[in-house]
Design a protein around this motif. Structure first.
Motif, PDB file in Angstrom:
ATOM      1  N   LYS A 186       0.823  -1.212   0.000  1.00  0.00           N
ATOM      2  CA  LYS A 186       0.000   0.000   0.000  1.00  0.00           C
ATOM      3  C   LYS A 186       0.857   1.262   0.000  1.00  0.00           C
ATOM      4  N   ALA A 189       2.438   1.537  -3.543  1.00  0.00           N
ATOM      5  CA  ALA A 189       1.430   1.960  -4.511  1.00  0.00           C
ATOM      6  C   ALA A 189       1.053   3.421  -4.306  1.00  0.00           C
ATOM      7  N   HIS A 190       1.004   3.847  -3.047  1.00  0.00           N
ATOM      8  CA  HIS A 190       0.685   5.242  -2.750  1.00  0.00           C
ATOM      9  C   HIS A 190       1.753   6.177  -3.312  1.00  0.00           C
ATOM     10  N   VAL A 193       1.088   6.147  -7.315  1.00  0.00           N
ATOM     11  CA  VAL A 193      -0.094   6.795  -7.906  1.00  0.00           C
ATOM     12  C   VAL A 193      -0.183   8.278  -7.570  1.00  0.00           C
ATOM     13  N   THR A 214       3.295  -6.545  -3.668  1.00  0.00           N
ATOM     14  CA  THR A 214       3.483  -5.603  -4.770  1.00  0.00           C
ATOM     15  C   THR A 214       3.639  -6.259  -6.139  1.00  0.00           C
ATOM     16  N   ARG A 220      -2.658  -4.600 -11.368  1.00  0.00           N
ATOM     17  CA  ARG A 220      -4.015  -4.207 -10.963  1.00  0.00           C
ATOM     18  C   ARG A 220      -4.077  -2.700 -10.715  1.00  0.00           C
ATOM     19  N   VAL A 221      -3.047  -2.173 -10.047  1.00  0.00           N
ATOM     20  CA  VAL A 221      -2.970  -0.732  -9.823  1.00  0.00           C
ATOM     21  C   VAL A 221      -2.875   0.002 -11.154  1.00  0.00           C
ATOM     22  N   SER A 225      -6.227   1.989 -11.090  1.00  0.00           N
ATOM     23  CA  SER A 225      -5.974   3.344 -10.595  1.00  0.00           C
ATOM     24  C   SER A 225      -5.993   4.345 -11.745  1.00  0.00           C
ATOM     25  N   CYS A 230      -5.893   8.334 -12.003  1.00  0.00           N
ATOM     26  CA  CYS A 230      -4.457   8.572 -11.843  1.00  0.00           C
ATOM     27  C   CYS A 230      -3.908   9.247 -13.105  1.00  0.00           C
ATOM     28  N   ILE A 237       2.921   3.710 -14.607  1.00  0.00           N
ATOM     29  CA  ILE A 237       2.721   3.134 -13.268  1.00  0.00           C
ATOM     30  C   ILE A 237       3.594   1.899 -13.092  1.00  0.00           C
TER      31      ILE A 237
END
Length: 278
Positions: A186, A189-190, A193, A214, A220-221, A225, A230, A237
């Motif tokens: 998380k 990913a934060h 994005v 990850t 998926r992100v 996102s 995003c 990404i």
């Protein structure tokens, strides 16, 4: 080739590791407590490890206070003293005061790098508790990231031991097993994005435990996102996820290594052990 362990903890006596273990549902091997440098050296010698970079387990709670600053300084001096005694065997990632303390944090970055010759900084995935917690990609921490970027610093990013909003599924599935790997994902990913991984490209970020989930959730992100707004393209990404460094602690299983080998450049894969046991 020297074998360098980038994920190697030290437990100073004031850490109260036994209490932390009880709170999160974990058992550090009894023979590794109380921790001493000699224990690490013995394990390193037995495992053929030439050098280890010491760090504290990720700590998330605290407050802006002189006591918090003092504690961070004392722990960094303690780690630095160990490195001075064993310069061929140990380096260290410095710890920082509570990250909302911008003045204290920037002062400790300077002291750790300029006075103690730290190898970088160990950061948790988030700071604070409950709904007040913030992930380290939050804009609040831009002054820290800007300074780390200016310094071309190394960051060792370790998932925080944050309990889920639901009960632990089983006593054998405590927070370090089920939550910590997802916290690492998380936070990573934060950073991606929000654009901060790209905004501060000079910071070398190492993700603990092969990045947790990850490698399996990055795509998926990239798709979802982007769908949610995003500004980065899916390709950008994924490129940013690939720019992290990933270390092998508690993750060196055939399936995991095959997955990461197909995802990142080989030079971004590092060795870690998680000694003496979270």
């Amino acid at each position: 080739m020297r074998r360098i362990d980038v994920h190697h903890h030290f437990f100073p006596s004031d850490l109260q590791k036994e209490k932390i273990n009880k709170d999160v549902g974990w058992l550090t091997p009894a023979e590794n407590l109380p921790w001493t440098p000699a224990l690490s050296l013995k394990s390193m010698d037995e495992s053929g490890i030439d050098y280890a970079i010491l760090s504290l387990p990720a700590l998330t709670t605290g407050a802006v206070s002189s006591e918090n600053r003092t504690q961070a300084r004392e722990r960094n001096i303690y780690a630095s003293d160990i490195c001075k005694l064993h310069p061929q065997r140990f380096g260290f990632f410095a710890t920082l005061p509570f990250l909302d303390d911008h003045t204290g944090v920037l002062a400790e970055v300077s002291y750790a790098l300029d006075e103690l010759n730290a190898d970088g900084f160990a950061l948790p995935s988030s700071q604070g508790e409950g709904i007040c917690a913030k992930y380290i990609g939050d804009e609040t921490y831009d002054p820290l990231w800007a300074e780390l970027d200016r310094r071309k610093a190394v960051v060792f990013l370790h998932g925080a031991q944050v309990p889920s909003s639901t009960p632990c599924p089983h006593a054998l599935l405590g927070v370090p097993i089920t939550e910590v790997p997802n916290e690492t994902f998380k936070a990573a990913a934060h950073l991606v994005v929000t654009g901060r991984k790209r905004k501060y490209p000079n910071v070398k970020v190492i993700l603990a435990h092969l990045g947790g989930s990850t490698p399996f959730l990055a795509a998926r992100v990239a798709i979802l996102s982007r769908h949610m707004g995003c500004n980065l393209t899916p390709e950008e990404i994924l490129e940013d996820f690939r720019s992290f460094y990933y270390e092998t602690a508690l993750s060196a299983y055939t399936t995991n290594l095959q997955a990461i080998d197909g995802f990142i450049p080989r030079e971004n894969l590092l060795f870690g052990t998680d000694f003496p046991g979270m």
